[in-house]
Design a protein around this motif. Structure first.
Motif, mmCIF file in Angstrom:
data_model
loop_
_atom_site.group_PDB
_atom_site.id
_atom_site.type_symbol
_atom_site.label_atom_id
_atom_site.label_comp_id
_atom_site.label_asym_id
_atom_site.label_seq_id
_atom_site.Cartn_x
_atom_site.Cartn_y
_atom_site.Cartn_z
ATOM 1 N N ALA A 110 -25.115 -20.874 -32.881
ATOM 2 C CA ALA A 110 -25.655 -19.514 -32.954
ATOM 3 C C ALA A 110 -27.043 -19.437 -32.329
ATOM 4 O O ALA A 110 -27.370 -18.484 -31.608
ATOM 5 C CB ALA A 110 -25.710 -19.043 -34.408
ATOM 6 N N LEU A 111 -27.866 -20.461 -32.568
ATOM 7 C CA LEU A 111 -29.207 -20.471 -31.981
ATOM 8 C C LEU A 111 -29.147 -20.621 -30.462
ATOM 9 O O LEU A 111 -29.914 -19.966 -29.728
ATOM 10 C CB LEU A 111 -30.042 -21.605 -32.586
ATOM 11 C CG LEU A 111 -30.389 -21.482 -34.074
ATOM 12 C CD1 LEU A 111 -31.309 -22.605 -34.495
ATOM 13 C CD2 LEU A 111 -31.034 -20.132 -34.377
ATOM 14 N N THR A 143 -28.121 -17.324 -29.023
ATOM 15 C CA THR A 143 -29.251 -16.394 -29.071
ATOM 16 C C THR A 143 -30.226 -16.684 -27.934
ATOM 17 O O THR A 143 -30.739 -15.761 -27.286
ATOM 18 C CB THR A 143 -29.978 -16.493 -30.423
ATOM 19 O OG1 THR A 143 -29.057 -16.216 -31.471
ATOM 20 C CG2 THR A 143 -31.132 -15.504 -30.502
ATOM 21 N N SER A 200 -31.016 -14.131 -24.922
ATOM 22 C CA SER A 200 -32.398 -13.642 -24.864
ATOM 23 C C SER A 200 -33.051 -13.923 -23.520
ATOM 24 O O SER A 200 -34.206 -13.556 -23.307
ATOM 25 C CB SER A 200 -33.232 -14.300 -25.976
ATOM 26 O OG SER A 200 -32.682 -14.030 -27.241
ATOM 27 N N VAL A 218 -28.340 -8.140 -28.920
ATOM 28 C CA VAL A 218 -28.716 -9.507 -28.586
ATOM 29 C C VAL A 218 -28.895 -10.350 -29.835
ATOM 30 O O VAL A 218 -28.473 -11.507 -29.904
ATOM 31 C CB VAL A 218 -30.011 -9.518 -27.738
ATOM 32 C CG1 VAL A 218 -30.576 -10.930 -27.637
ATOM 33 C CG2 VAL A 218 -29.721 -8.974 -26.356
ATOM 34 N N LEU A 219 -29.480 -9.780 -30.882
ATOM 35 C CA LEU A 219 -29.781 -10.549 -32.083
ATOM 36 C C LEU A 219 -28.558 -10.793 -32.956
ATOM 37 O O LEU A 219 -28.513 -11.770 -33.705
ATOM 38 C CB LEU A 219 -30.863 -9.834 -32.902
ATOM 39 C CG LEU A 219 -32.224 -9.699 -32.225
ATOM 40 C CD1 LEU A 219 -33.207 -9.011 -33.160
ATOM 41 C CD2 LEU A 219 -32.764 -11.052 -31.807
ATOM 42 N N GLN A 269 -25.139 -10.482 -31.705
ATOM 43 C CA GLN A 269 -23.955 -10.850 -30.935
ATOM 44 C C GLN A 269 -23.441 -12.262 -31.190
ATOM 45 O O GLN A 269 -22.232 -12.479 -31.165
ATOM 46 C CB GLN A 269 -24.218 -10.675 -29.439
ATOM 47 C CG GLN A 269 -23.376 -9.574 -28.826
ATOM 48 C CD GLN A 269 -23.600 -9.445 -27.333
ATOM 49 O OE1 GLN A 269 -24.267 -10.257 -26.716
ATOM 50 N NE2 GLN A 269 -23.036 -8.422 -26.757
ATOM 51 N N PRO A 270 -24.307 -13.270 -31.403
ATOM 52 C CA PRO A 270 -23.789 -14.622 -31.648
ATOM 53 C C PRO A 270 -22.817 -14.712 -32.809
ATOM 54 O O PRO A 270 -22.063 -15.682 -32.908
ATOM 55 C CB PRO A 270 -25.066 -15.427 -31.929
ATOM 56 C CG PRO A 270 -26.131 -14.713 -31.160
ATOM 57 C CD PRO A 270 -25.776 -13.261 -31.285
ATOM 58 N N GLY A 290 -30.617 -16.737 -36.599
ATOM 59 C CA GLY A 290 -30.439 -16.188 -35.262
ATOM 60 C C GLY A 290 -31.343 -14.999 -35.007
ATOM 61 O O GLY A 290 -31.930 -14.861 -33.925
ATOM 62 N N VAL A 291 -31.486 -14.134 -36.011
ATOM 63 C CA VAL A 291 -32.345 -12.957 -35.868
ATOM 64 C C VAL A 291 -33.811 -13.371 -35.687
ATOM 65 O O VAL A 291 -34.512 -12.878 -34.795
ATOM 66 C CB VAL A 291 -32.193 -12.030 -37.089
ATOM 67 C CG1 VAL A 291 -33.298 -10.979 -37.115
ATOM 68 C CG2 VAL A 291 -30.832 -11.354 -37.071
ATOM 69 N N GLY A 299 -34.281 -15.114 -32.297
ATOM 70 C CA GLY A 299 -34.254 -14.117 -31.233
ATOM 71 C C GLY A 299 -35.499 -13.262 -31.228
ATOM 72 O O GLY A 299 -36.025 -12.904 -30.161
#
Length: 228
Positions: A41-42, A45, A49, A62-63, A65-66, A127-128, A131
Motif C-alpha cells: 500500500a505504501l 501510494t 503520488s 490518490v490517498l 486508491q491503494p 497510506g493516507v 501520501g
C-alpha cells in the motif's frame, strides 16, 4: 438466574474470542500478509503520488486508491485464518475446547473482524499519512470532508472483505480455491462487469456487507452439520 446465565454465556464467549485472537496472533502467515499488504500500500501510494494532483477530488483518489490493491491481502488474511484450523486437524482440538459450533464460529468471526479493523486502520491510515507527507505542497488542496468518509469506508470495506474471505475458507477448507475464487471476482469479473479498471473501482462497505453476512451464515450452517 437468567441474568447470571447470560453473564456466564458472555464470559464464555469472551474467553473463546480471546483464544481465537491468540491463535490468529500466533499465525506466521498473518504477519507475512500484514507486512506485504502494508508495504504494498505504501509503495502504491508512492507511485500514485509521483504526479501531484491539482484538486481535492484527485488528492482524495490518490490517498485511498491503494485500497483497491490492498484487497488481495485482506482476502488472504481471512482465508488463511479460516483454513489454518483445518491444517493438521487443529479444528478437532478447537471443537473439543468449545463444542458449541455456532458459538465457536461467531467468536472466531468476531475476533477476526476486530483484528481486521485494526489492520485495515493501519493500512489505510498509513497510506493516507504517507501520501499526505509526499504531497505536502498540495496539502492545501486536501478536503477532509472528502478524505475522512472515504478512509472510514475503506477501513470498513477491508474488514468486511476479510470476513467474507474467512467464510469462503470455512466452506472450502482449502486456501487456493477460496482465495482464487474471490480474487478472480474482485480483480477480473467485477471490473469487467462495471466497465472500469480495478483502480477506478471504489470500495463499498454497504454493498459487500450483505454478501459477507450471507456467506457467513452459510459457513456456520455447514460447520454445524459436518463432521469437523
Amino acid at each position: 438466574m437468567s441474568a447470571l446465565l447470560r453473564c456466564g454465556r458472555i464470559h464464555v464467549f469472551c474467553r473463546a474470542m480471546h483464544s481465537e485472537l491468540v491463535k490468529l496472533w500466533s499465525l506466521p502467515a498473518f504477519w507475512l500478509t500484514l507486512a506485504g499488504t502494508f508495504g504494498g500500500a505504501l509503495l502504491l501510494t508512492l507511485a500514485l503520488s509521483s504526479a501531484p494532483p491539482t484538486g481535492p477530488v484527485e488528492l482524495d483518489k490518490v490517498l485511498v486508491q491503494p485500497v483497491a490493491y490492498a484487497q488481495a491481502g485482506f482476502v488472504l488474511l481471512g482465508v488463511l485464518a479460516a483454513c489454518s484450523e483445518y491444517a493438521g486437524g487443529q479444528i478437532r482440538t478447537t471443537l473439543l475446547a468449545m463444542p458449541q459450533r455456532v458459538s465457536q464460529r461467531l467468536a472466531a468471526t468476531a475476533a477476526l473482524l476486530l483484528l481486521a479493523l485494526v489492520v485495515a486502520a493501519l493500512v489505510v491510515g498509513g497510506g493516507v499519512l504517507f501520501g499526505y507527507v509526499l504531497l505536502a505542497e498540495a496539502a492545501g488542496a486536501l478536503d477532509a470532508g472528502l478524505l475522512v468518509p472515504s478512509a472510514l469506508n475503506a477501513i470498513g470495506y477491508l474488514a468486511v472483505l476479510t470476513v467474507l474471505g474467512a467464510a469462503l475458507g470455512t466452506l472450502t477448507r482449502r486456501v487456493l480455491p477460496a482465495a482464487a475464487a474471490l480474487l478472480l471476482y474482485l480483480f477480473v469479473l467485477s471490473p469487467l462487469v462495471s466497465g472500469q479498471p480495478v483502480t477506478d473501482t471504489q470500495p463499498d462497505t454497504a454493498g459487500l456487507a450483505p454478501w459477507s453476512l450471507a456467506f457467513l451464515v452459510a459457513s456456520i450452517v455447514v460447520v454445524k452439520h459436518r463432521d469437523a
